[in-house]
Design a protein around this motif. Structure first.
Motif, PDB file in Angstrom:
ATOM      1  N   ALA A 153       0.835  -1.206   0.000  1.00  0.00           N
ATOM      2  CA  ALA A 153       0.000   0.000   0.000  1.00  0.00           C
ATOM      3  C   ALA A 153       0.869   1.255   0.000  1.00  0.00           C
ATOM      4  CB  ALA A 153      -0.916   0.001   1.220  1.00  0.00           C
ATOM      5  N   GLU A 154       1.905   1.231   0.821  1.00  0.00           N
ATOM      6  CA  GLU A 154       2.802   2.383   0.918  1.00  0.00           C
ATOM      7  C   GLU A 154       3.547   2.602  -0.392  1.00  0.00           C
ATOM      8  OE1 GLU A 154       6.211   4.098   4.014  1.00  0.00           O
ATOM      9  OE2 GLU A 154       5.615   1.984   4.055  1.00  0.00           O
ATOM     10  N   SER A 155       3.948   1.528  -1.034  1.00  0.00           N
ATOM     11  CA  SER A 155       4.709   1.630  -2.274  1.00  0.00           C
ATOM     12  C   SER A 155       3.878   2.210  -3.419  1.00  0.00           C
ATOM     13  CB  SER A 155       5.236   0.247  -2.682  1.00  0.00           C
ATOM     14  OG  SER A 155       6.124  -0.254  -1.712  1.00  0.00           O
ATOM     15  N   HIS A 156       2.585   1.910  -3.437  1.00  0.00           N
ATOM     16  CA  HIS A 156       1.734   2.317  -4.552  1.00  0.00           C
ATOM     17  C   HIS A 156       0.755   3.447  -4.216  1.00  0.00           C
ATOM     18  CE1 HIS A 156       2.729  -0.852  -7.512  1.00  0.00           C
ATOM     19  NE2 HIS A 156       2.957  -1.611  -6.446  1.00  0.00           N
ATOM     20  N   HIS A 157       0.828   3.992  -2.993  1.00  0.00           N
ATOM     21  CA  HIS A 157      -0.105   5.052  -2.577  1.00  0.00           C
ATOM     22  C   HIS A 157      -1.559   4.575  -2.712  1.00  0.00           C
ATOM     23  CE1 HIS A 157       3.327   7.727  -2.460  1.00  0.00           C
ATOM     24  NE2 HIS A 157       3.607   7.447  -3.727  1.00  0.00           N
ATOM     25  N   ARG A 158      -1.848   3.454  -2.068  1.00  0.00           N
ATOM     26  CA  ARG A 158      -3.167   2.849  -2.211  1.00  0.00           C
ATOM     27  C   ARG A 158      -3.894   2.708  -0.878  1.00  0.00           C
ATOM     28  NH1 ARG A 158      -1.284  -1.932  -6.351  1.00  0.00           N
ATOM     29  NH2 ARG A 158      -1.717  -0.815  -8.292  1.00  0.00           N
ATOM     30  N   THR A 160     -14.939   7.730   3.850  1.00  0.00           N
ATOM     31  CA  THR A 160     -14.315   8.395   2.696  1.00  0.00           C
ATOM     32  C   THR A 160     -13.541   9.634   3.134  1.00  0.00           C
ATOM     33  OG1 THR A 160     -16.110   7.614   1.258  1.00  0.00           O
ATOM     34  CG2 THR A 160     -14.772   9.448   0.449  1.00  0.00           C
ATOM     35  N   GLU A 161     -14.140  10.405   4.012  1.00  0.00           N
ATOM     36  CA  GLU A 161     -13.457  11.604   4.515  1.00  0.00           C
ATOM     37  C   GLU A 161     -12.183  11.227   5.250  1.00  0.00           C
ATOM     38  OE1 GLU A 161     -16.387  13.531   6.892  1.00  0.00           O
ATOM     39  OE2 GLU A 161     -17.658  14.089   5.183  1.00  0.00           O
ATOM     40  N   ARG A 162     -12.234  10.167   6.034  1.00  0.00           N
ATOM     41  CA  ARG A 162     -11.058   9.729   6.783  1.00  0.00           C
ATOM     42  C   ARG A 162      -9.948   9.286   5.821  1.00  0.00           C
ATOM     43  NH1 ARG A 162      -9.623   7.664  11.798  1.00  0.00           N
ATOM     44  NH2 ARG A 162      -7.383   7.335  11.725  1.00  0.00           N
ATOM     45  N   LEU A 163     -10.301   8.536   4.808  1.00  0.00           N
ATOM     46  CA  LEU A 163      -9.301   8.052   3.865  1.00  0.00           C
ATOM     47  C   LEU A 163      -8.691   9.190   3.054  1.00  0.00           C
ATOM     48  CD1 LEU A 163     -11.074   4.823   2.558  1.00  0.00           C
ATOM     49  CD2 LEU A 163      -9.248   4.977   4.260  1.00  0.00           C
ATOM     50  N   ASN A 164      -9.532  10.101   2.583  1.00  0.00           N
ATOM     51  CA  ASN A 164      -9.017  11.224   1.791  1.00  0.00           C
ATOM     52  C   ASN A 164      -8.044  12.087   2.591  1.00  0.00           C
ATOM     53  OD1 ASN A 164     -10.394  10.482  -0.513  1.00  0.00           O
ATOM     54  ND2 ASN A 164     -12.115  11.881  -0.180  1.00  0.00           N
ATOM     55  N   SER A 165      -8.263  12.120   3.920  1.00  0.00           N
ATOM     56  CA  SER A 165      -7.367  12.918   4.763  1.00  0.00           C
ATOM     57  C   SER A 165      -5.978  12.304   4.859  1.00  0.00           C
ATOM     58  CB  SER A 165      -7.956  13.075   6.169  1.00  0.00           C
ATOM     59  OG  SER A 165      -7.890  11.848   6.890  1.00  0.00           O
ATOM     60  N   ARG A 166      -5.849  11.059   4.445  1.00  0.00           N
ATOM     61  CA  ARG A 166      -4.555  10.372   4.503  1.00  0.00           C
ATOM     62  C   ARG A 166      -3.705  10.636   3.259  1.00  0.00           C
ATOM     63  NH1 ARG A 166      -2.031   7.653   8.428  1.00  0.00           N
ATOM     64  NH2 ARG A 166      -1.416   6.060   6.893  1.00  0.00           N
ATOM     65  N   PHE A 167      -4.279  11.338   2.277  1.00  0.00           N
ATOM     66  CA  PHE A 167      -3.568  11.552   1.026  1.00  0.00           C
ATOM     67  C   PHE A 167      -3.343  13.042   0.777  1.00  0.00           C
ATOM     68  CE2 PHE A 167      -5.270   7.360   0.695  1.00  0.00           C
ATOM     69  CZ  PHE A 167      -4.375   6.662  -0.101  1.00  0.00           C
ATOM     70  N   ASP A 168      -2.190  13.359   0.181  1.00  0.00           N
ATOM     71  CA  ASP A 168      -1.837  14.732  -0.179  1.00  0.00           C
ATOM     72  C   ASP A 168      -1.314  14.713  -1.613  1.00  0.00           C
ATOM     73  OD1 ASP A 168      -1.167  17.404  -0.226  1.00  0.00           O
ATOM     74  OD2 ASP A 168       0.678  17.155   0.946  1.00  0.00           O
ATOM     75  N   ASN A 169      -2.104  15.300  -2.514  1.00  0.00           N
ATOM     76  CA  ASN A 169      -1.739  15.298  -3.939  1.00  0.00           C
ATOM     77  C   ASN A 169      -1.521  13.875  -4.463  1.00  0.00           C
ATOM     78  OD1 ASN A 169      -1.810  18.144  -4.273  1.00  0.00           O
ATOM     79  ND2 ASN A 169       0.242  18.305  -3.354  1.00  0.00           N
ATOM     80  N   GLY A 190     -16.614   9.190  -3.541  1.00  0.00           N
ATOM     81  CA  GLY A 190     -15.603  10.207  -3.808  1.00  0.00           C
ATOM     82  C   GLY A 190     -14.224   9.924  -3.271  1.00  0.00           C
ATOM     83  N   CYS A 191     -13.932   8.683  -2.924  1.00  0.00           N
ATOM     84  CA  CYS A 191     -12.570   8.344  -2.498  1.00  0.00           C
ATOM     85  C   CYS A 191     -11.646   8.463  -3.708  1.00  0.00           C
ATOM     86  CB  CYS A 191     -12.517   6.930  -1.920  1.00  0.00           C
ATOM     87  SG  CYS A 191     -10.887   6.450  -1.315  1.00  0.00           S
ATOM     88  N   THR A 192     -10.618   9.273  -3.581  1.00  0.00           N
ATOM     89  CA  THR A 192      -9.768   9.590  -4.726  1.00  0.00           C
ATOM     90  C   THR A 192      -8.606   8.627  -4.936  1.00  0.00           C
ATOM     91  OG1 THR A 192      -8.477  11.091  -3.321  1.00  0.00           O
ATOM     92  CG2 THR A 192     -10.331  12.039  -4.540  1.00  0.00           C
TER      93      THR A 192
END
Length: 367
Positions: A175-180, A220-229, A279-281
């Motif tokens: 997951a860390e390697s692929h930003h998933r 979804t909100e929680r997951l999106n908060s884990r990503f930046d760009n 809306g999970c990106t």
């Protein structure tokens, strides 16, 4: 030489790490009492109800070294039973008939003075009903879900959690390697203990269990908060019996004769689709562990607990403590009535110490 007394041992329901350790312990303990011998019934009560019967003598040679093996050397089944024996009708459909009275007579004919039934809630309900018919039966609790209310732990649970945690650990690096976002589905039809333990042990961001219906928008909100760009990663552990608010469990009807439960599995894929629609990106991948959690070598904790259960079960036979089940409570091996054993379901409660722990380290439970 007088004829030996006979005890019949059987394993019912789903297989579970530690079943063989119980069987071995019963036989090893019985071998110290020469007037007794232990027999196994193949596939629970099927072995004695079938014609010809499938009964095997269990001695020290038969059980040598089996405590490290998964599964059960006397096999198991979760279909039918003495009160609902599956019979194929002329039109190809199946129905169930009651063969309990026949079973009682067959046990007497074979000279069995005791029955030790190793199984979960369904198996112990059968034990209770048979005891009411006069069968001298003793129960041993078994389930990887840890959902029996009359015992603090059942053997097999800790092994299932260990397997799930090891699998979770392997998903972290990919997951860390692929930003998933990685979704891992574990067993747990009605109880979320495996998921909850695994999520805490592995460090998941989200844990979804049957007892707490989830809000897809909050996840979804929680997951999106884990990503930046687009960079970041997150992990979800979900029980197979988890469901959204105002939703239903992901299940399909079983087609096997005598199997009464619906078949669960696939909720990880349903959750993945829901997250994308909400809306999970991030990219999402799903892993369903399934029966991997049931197999393999039991860990030391489960071998010890199963061995304690087996020794206690045979000592209950010697004491004539029928109509009871072995139980592990407050770090002590004790017994409870079969009525008490099947009276309360052990699900995760909202005020559970483990729920408080999960919330305390920031795990989202979807509510």
């Amino acid at each position: 030489m007088p004829e030996k007394k006979k005890v019949l041992v059987l394993t019912g329901g789903g297989d579970c790490p530690g079943l063989n350790a119980v069987i071995r312990a019963i036989v090893k303990r019985a071998s110290q009492t020469p007037e007794w011998e232990v027999w196994g019934s193949i596939e629970a009560y099927n072995g004695i109800l079938r014609q010809p019967q499938e009964l095997v003598l269990l001695d020290n040679k038969a059980v040598a070294g089996i405590h490290v093996k998964g599964g059960t050397i006397i096999k198991t089944t979760n279909k039918g039973g003495p009160f609902n024996w599956p019979v194929k009708n002329p039109d190809g459909s199946w129905s169930g008939i009651d063969r309990s009275q026949e079973l009682v007579q067959l046990l007497k004919n074979q000279g069995f003075e005791a029955v030790i039934s190793i199984g979960g809630d369904g198996s112990q309900r059968i034990s209770k009903a048979l005891h009411n018919l006069g069968v001298p039966v003793i129960g041993v609790p078994k389930t990887i879900d840890n959902d029996l209310g009359a015992t603090d732990y059942t053997f097999g649970f800790q092994t299932a959690v260990q397997i799930a945690t090891e699998c979770f650990d392997k998903l972290v690096t990919t997951a860390e390697s692929h930003h998933r976002v990685m979704i891992m589905e574990v067993m747990g039809r009605d109880a979320g203990w495996i998921a909850l333990h695994t999520a805490i042990a592995g460090g998941a961001e989200v844990c979804l269990i049957p007892e707490i219906p989830y809000d897809i928008q909050k996840i979804t909100e929680r997951l999106n908060s884990r990503f930046d760009n687009g960079r970041g990663f997150a992990h979800i552990v979900i029980s197979e019996g988890a469901k959204p608010k105002d939703g239903t469990v992901t299940a399909r009807a079983a087609t096997e004769a005598g199997y009464e439960n619906v078949r669960l599995g696939g909720v990880a894929y349903q959750l993945s689709a829901q997250l994308k629609a909400a809306g999970c990106t991030a990219d999402i991948r799903e892993t369903v562990l399934g029966h991997i959690q049931r197999g393999g070598t039991p860990i030391a904790f489960d071998r010890v607990l199963a061995t304690q259960f087996g020794v206690k079960a045979f000592e209950m036979v010697l004491a004539g403590e029928f109509g009871r089940m072995v139980s592990y409570r407050n770090n002590t091996i004790t017994t409870v009535t079969l009525e008490e054993a099947t009276a309360r379901y052990n699900g995760v409660t909202p005020d559970s110490y483990l729920i408080q722990t999960a919330r305390g380290i920031g795990i989202s439970l979807g509510d």
